[in-house]
Design an enzyme around this catalytic site. Structure first.
Site, mmCIF file in Angstrom:
data_model
loop_
_atom_site.group_PDB
_atom_site.id
_atom_site.type_symbol
_atom_site.label_atom_id
_atom_site.label_comp_id
_atom_site.label_asym_id
_atom_site.label_seq_id
_atom_site.Cartn_x
_atom_site.Cartn_y
_atom_site.Cartn_z
ATOM 1 N N ASN A 185 0.836 -1.197 0.000
ATOM 2 C CA ASN A 185 0.000 0.000 0.000
ATOM 3 C C ASN A 185 0.874 1.251 0.000
ATOM 4 O O ASN A 185 1.960 1.277 0.573
ATOM 5 C CB ASN A 185 -1.000 0.002 1.165
ATOM 6 C CG ASN A 185 -0.381 -0.069 2.543
ATOM 7 O OD1 ASN A 185 0.551 -0.825 2.787
ATOM 8 N ND2 ASN A 185 -0.919 0.717 3.464
ATOM 9 N N GLU A 202 0.148 5.165 0.720
ATOM 10 C CA GLU A 202 -0.793 6.211 1.122
ATOM 11 C C GLU A 202 -0.384 7.558 0.546
ATOM 12 O O GLU A 202 0.755 7.752 0.117
ATOM 13 C CB GLU A 202 -0.864 6.296 2.648
ATOM 14 C CG GLU A 202 -1.471 5.056 3.274
ATOM 15 C CD GLU A 202 -1.527 5.117 4.784
ATOM 16 O OE1 GLU A 202 -2.147 4.229 5.365
ATOM 17 O OE2 GLU A 202 -0.943 6.046 5.398
ATOM 18 N N CYS A 208 -3.827 0.587 -2.971
ATOM 19 C CA CYS A 208 -3.847 -0.628 -2.159
ATOM 20 C C CYS A 208 -2.743 -1.582 -2.606
ATOM 21 O O CYS A 208 -2.302 -1.557 -3.759
ATOM 22 C CB CYS A 208 -5.195 -1.326 -2.298
ATOM 23 S SG CYS A 208 -6.593 -0.402 -1.634
ATOM 24 N N GLU A 260 -2.981 -4.767 -3.150
ATOM 25 C CA GLU A 260 -3.467 -5.664 -4.199
ATOM 26 C C GLU A 260 -3.380 -5.007 -5.576
ATOM 27 O O GLU A 260 -2.998 -5.643 -6.557
ATOM 28 C CB GLU A 260 -4.922 -6.082 -3.925
ATOM 29 C CG GLU A 260 -5.119 -6.810 -2.614
ATOM 30 C CD GLU A 260 -5.419 -5.891 -1.430
ATOM 31 O OE1 GLU A 260 -6.073 -6.360 -0.484
ATOM 32 O OE2 GLU A 260 -5.008 -4.709 -1.438
ATOM 33 N N CYS A 294 -10.284 -4.763 -0.128
ATOM 34 C CA CYS A 294 -11.419 -3.837 -0.099
ATOM 35 C C CYS A 294 -12.322 -4.123 -1.302
ATOM 36 O O CYS A 294 -11.956 -4.889 -2.200
ATOM 37 C CB CYS A 294 -10.930 -2.389 -0.115
ATOM 38 S SG CYS A 294 -10.220 -1.867 -1.694
ATOM 39 N N CYS A 308 -10.672 -3.439 -4.695
ATOM 40 C CA CYS A 308 -9.658 -4.436 -5.046
ATOM 41 C C CYS A 308 -10.284 -5.783 -5.372
ATOM 42 O O CYS A 308 -9.766 -6.520 -6.211
ATOM 43 C CB CYS A 308 -8.621 -4.565 -3.944
ATOM 44 S SG CYS A 308 -7.452 -3.179 -3.975
#
Length: 137
Positions: free
Chosen positions: A45, A47, A56, A58, A89, A92
């Site tokens: 990830n 940010e 993310c 993934e 999420c 994803c």
């Protein structure tokens, strides 16, 4: 999934998790997937101060797979330090769906090892995918 496959996915996810850029949440995530050729691709990830534009783990792993020439996800493992299993999420899950079938294993791991095993169909039932488009004409 054989244990060596699981071990390789876990190791790759652990390495990239340590490289995650998570200065706001402090929640580092690593993901590793195996493509149709057996190659492993990983992502973490990333940010951003403008929260909605972060990436993310993934999504990073999928982008790495595509960049390397892979086109199909055979399995994916998500690794995070959490008291309960961490799953992809919603966005994803849909990203994974683009490159995986309903029975594709989605594995959730903590720092101590595998926590849960799902299929894509369990996490995203009756999903929308590429086959819904009418091609031609």
């Amino acid at each position: 999934m054989t244990e060596p496959d699981l071990d390789a996915l876990f190791e790759a996810a652990a390495v990239v998790r340590g490289r995650a850029h998570a200065p706001y949440s402090g929640f580092q995530v690593g993901a590793a997937l195996r493509d149709e050729a057996g190659r492993i691709h990983a992502g973490c990830n990333v940010e951003n101060a403008a929260y909605p534009v972060g990436t993310c783990a993934e999504a990073g792993a999928i982008a790495a797979m595509i960049a390397a020439g892979g086109r199909r996800i055979d399995a994916i493992l998500v690794l995070a330090d959490s008291p309960s299993p961490v799953t992809p999420c919603g966005a994803c899950r849909q990203r994974i769906r683009e490159f995986a079938g309903p029975g594709t294993p989605i594995l959730s791991a903590g720092l101590d090892g595998l926590r849960a095993h799902y299929t894509l169909d369990q996490l995203l039932p009756t999903s929308f995918g590429p086959e819904h488009f009418i091609h031609g004409t």
